[in-house]
Design an enzyme around this catalytic site. Structure first.
Site, PDB file in Angstrom:
ATOM      1  N   TYR A   8      -2.208   5.003   5.361  1.00 40.39           N
ATOM      2  CA  TYR A   8      -0.818   5.429   5.408  1.00 40.39           C
ATOM      3  C   TYR A   8      -0.584   6.597   4.450  1.00 40.39           C
ATOM      4  O   TYR A   8       0.049   7.605   4.809  1.00 40.39           O
ATOM      5  CB  TYR A   8       0.088   4.254   5.044  1.00 40.39           C
ATOM      6  CG  TYR A   8       1.529   4.616   4.815  1.00 40.39           C
ATOM      7  CD1 TYR A   8       2.380   4.868   5.894  1.00 40.39           C
ATOM      8  CD2 TYR A   8       2.052   4.699   3.520  1.00 40.39           C
ATOM      9  CE1 TYR A   8       3.714   5.198   5.687  1.00 40.39           C
ATOM     10  CE2 TYR A   8       3.383   5.034   3.304  1.00 40.39           C
ATOM     11  CZ  TYR A   8       4.207   5.285   4.390  1.00 40.39           C
ATOM     12  OH  TYR A   8       5.521   5.621   4.179  1.00 40.39           O
TER      13      TYR A   8
ATOM     14  N   SER B 134       6.637  10.404   1.267  1.00 37.21           N
ATOM     15  CA  SER B 134       6.502   9.174   0.485  1.00 37.21           C
ATOM     16  C   SER B 134       5.676   9.466  -0.762  1.00 37.21           C
ATOM     17  O   SER B 134       4.782  10.323  -0.739  1.00 37.21           O
ATOM     18  CB  SER B 134       5.801   8.085   1.309  1.00 37.21           C
ATOM     19  OG  SER B 134       5.459   6.972   0.498  1.00 37.21           O
TER      20      SER B 134
END
Length: 251
Positions: free
Chosen positions: A157, A144
């Site tokens: 995250y 990501s």
């Protein structure tokens, strides 16, 4: 083995209910992928995902798999490879967590890290070893852009994805020359059920767009794929923004 179009004939998706994983499976089935294994915790959603792919003409089976139960990975995934060669493994599992809650709940924060990083390291190594033993195949890892630079909004995250990204890059180096191809995919914010209700980030993408980028990356044997592609230049610039200024940016 891959067919004349460069598409894998067999696919293992780790994270069998992942929207990106299923979009990729649908796209590859249209390109002659015939065998699909969806690995995930048994649930009605996993069963429904398998049924939806069978309707497209593929041989689909679900595989019990829990990212957090690393002690079970070698046996569970080994059984898949024991059935026959796997041309592509897509590591698509992960959790966003809840940043505001997780900052005050270390156990919940650790669960995000254990799922996204520790579980991925374990499963990634098991699959890498199996792919190397068969002498061919691709391991595609969903990273990501959140791992590119720490942000106040999602650093728990993001830190787990940063670790996963570096691990996958290193694994690609370790497997270079073995016949196994490792590809790291770095999407921006993906419009999905998991992000429903959240403010949309700039350059947001979709599971279908990520699937298309994965297919193209496989044909090109890319090592890194950004989705959308413009994020490559954006993140190159963002990494060099001074921290006092970065704190003021709407990211």
């Amino acid at each position: 083995m891959k067919d004349a179009f460069g598409a894998p004939q067999s696919l293992l998706v780790l994270g069998g209910t992942s929207e990106i994983g299923l979009a990729t499976a649908r796209r590859l089935i249209a390109r002659r992928t015939r065998t699909v294994r969806l690995a995930g915790r048994p649930s009605p959603a996993l069963t429904a995902a398998a049924d939806s792919l069978r309707a497209l003409g593929a041989d689909v089976r679900t595989v019990p798999f829990d990212a957090l139960d690393t002690a079970s990975h070698e046996e569970a995934l080994g059984e898949v490879f024991a059935e026959g060669d796997v041309d592509m493994v897509l590591l698509a599992f992960g959790v966003f967590g809840d940043q505001a809650r997780d900052e005050s709940d270390p156990v919940a924060a650790a669960r995000v890290a254990q799922t996204n990083y520790t579980g991925a390291v374990s499963a990634g190594l098991v699959c890498a070893g199996a792919l190397q033993a068969q002498g061919h195949g691709s391991l595609v890892v969903l990273s990501s852009v959140a791992g590119g630079r720490a942000r106040r909004a999602d650093f728990i995250y993001g830190s787990s994805k940063a670790g996963l990204d570096v691990f996958a890059q290193g694994l690609g180096e370790a497997l270079h020359g073995t016949g196994v191809h490792v590809m790291v995919v770095r999407p921006g914010s993906v419009r999905s059920k998991a992000t429903a209700g959240l403010a949309e980030a700039p350059l947001a993408t979709t599971p279908e767009a990520v699937a298309g980028a994965i297919e193209l990356g496989l044909r090109r044997r890319s090592e890194t794929v950004w989705v959308p592609g413009s994020l490559r230049m954006v993140m190159a610039a963002v990494r060099h923004v001074p921290r006092p200024l970065f704190r003021r940016l709407p990211v």
